[in-house]
Design an enzyme around this catalytic site. Sequence first.
Site, PDB file in Angstrom:
ATOM      1  N   ASP A  29     -33.154  -3.111 -16.135  1.00 51.40           N
ATOM      2  CA  ASP A  29     -33.930  -2.490 -15.074  1.00 51.40           C
ATOM      3  C   ASP A  29     -34.051  -0.982 -15.293  1.00 51.40           C
ATOM      4  O   ASP A  29     -33.110  -0.324 -15.740  1.00 51.40           O
ATOM      5  CB  ASP A  29     -33.247  -2.758 -13.728  1.00 51.40           C
ATOM      6  N   GLU A  49     -37.626  -2.908 -18.967  1.00 48.64           N
ATOM      7  CA  GLU A  49     -38.660  -2.531 -17.997  1.00 48.64           C
ATOM      8  C   GLU A  49     -39.089  -1.096 -18.266  1.00 48.64           C
ATOM      9  O   GLU A  49     -38.406  -0.141 -17.908  1.00 48.64           O
ATOM     10  CB  GLU A  49     -38.128  -2.651 -16.563  1.00 48.64           C
ATOM     11  N   LYS A  91      -6.327  -1.063  -4.926  1.00 47.19           N
ATOM     12  CA  LYS A  91      -7.085   0.172  -5.084  1.00 47.19           C
ATOM     13  C   LYS A  91      -6.234   1.150  -5.883  1.00 47.19           C
ATOM     14  O   LYS A  91      -5.039   0.930  -6.086  1.00 47.19           O
ATOM     15  CB  LYS A  91      -7.476   0.777  -3.730  1.00 47.19           C
ATOM     16  N   TRP A 146       0.820  -1.213   0.000  1.00 45.84           N
ATOM     17  CA  TRP A 146       0.000   0.000   0.000  1.00 45.84           C
ATOM     18  C   TRP A 146       0.856   1.267   0.000  1.00 45.84           C
ATOM     19  O   TRP A 146       0.471   2.296   0.572  1.00 45.84           O
ATOM     20  CB  TRP A 146      -0.973  -0.010   1.195  1.00 45.84           C
TER      21      TRP A 146
END
Length: 438
Positions: A292, A347, A77, A41
């Site tokens: 959706d 939808e 990350k 890190w």
Amino acid sequence: MDVFSRGYEKFGFVRSAEGITYREWAPGADSAALVGDFNNWDPNADHMSKNDLGIWEIFLPNNADGSPPIPHGSRVKVRMGTPSGTKDSIPAWIKYSVQTPGDIPYNGIYYDPPEEEKYVFKHPQPKRPKSLRIYETHVGMSSPEPKINTYANFRDEVLPRIKRLGYNAVQIMAIQEHSYYGSFGYHVTNFFAPSSRFGSPEDLKSLIDRAHELGLVVLMDVVHSHASNNTLDGLNGFDGTDTHYFHGGSRGHHWMWDSRVFNYGNKEVIRFLLSNARWWLEEYKFDGFRFDGATSMMYTHHGLQVTFTGSYHEYFGFATDVDAVVYLMLVNDLIHGFYPEAVTIGEDVSGMPTFALPVQVGGVGFDYRLHMAVADKWIELLKGNDEAWEMGNIVHTLTNRRWLEKCVTYAESHDQALVGDKTIAFWLMDKICMISWL
């Protein structure tokens, strides 16, 4: 379109014989560095460079012994210096993310298992049924026991039951990773990652392969209509700006759903979403999608607090998000062009004209419109007295659809039936569906 829709081969982590390349689109960031377990890190160890298009890149060569520079399963990350400060984010194109017990935000995982651990599909994908009978389900809630079910449990216990009941398709909710479980997976944080709470990516592939062995088409409930507003493990504010991936200001914030609204007019957003659809078809062998919230996409008012009467000015006016409609045309054209057997269901509760007609004739391109009015009608009827049922009104609701369109009639329940192109007689016979809703 072929190259453009394979963004996952260019962005995120891309493994080669020489090492790993990591790319990320983050034009608002001032600096970027890849951090993780692999470099303890250390934000000063692996700085990234930025090109004129706002794309950051770094290449990590293999170790001296030929092993990859980032071990499979390790946390990763990207640390960015942004106008709003320094922040660590899960890579936008991450393929897997998990929540460490006790930690609120999810962690991005570099997912690249050795060949012997990768699941190999054994069964061909079924042909598209002439008439769909869809069983809608949520893997985690598919057990009567008070527990979160897994991909493996669902594969072994639920799929055979779906087959025995006579369905030919299964539609799975909550596949894309999401932090908030209470929204049934509709607030997506990591669009390319299958939800880790149900098992590994290989487990999901095994589930889909088993469904194919049973002759079941597997549809994914895909969410491209909005995104989680999480900033630690989602796309929101990824590069420190309000407009990255999304519209800025009030237009970019969905007031009802407490989420972010994509900017469908941005080239990189289109690349991200088209590639996302293709990723699930290519990597996991899904047979299609239920999109959706298409109504929310197509209008700046999201179809909320608006009554649609059928007048064309309600569909074609300043409230129409033309970029979003064009995106839906693009993604349908992509899916049907490269995967002719794939099924797309949209939808939409507004009645947008040509929604379920081919793009080639000027339509939006969906194979089916999800006929939500049927579900609403049944709720209305079952809440009242039987004597108040009006057969003419029921028939009108069941037959009120656009000319030449195919519709999927809908009975929402989180482990029971969703049925396609059926009559009122079928609904009256399918008592399980009605009881489950109540």
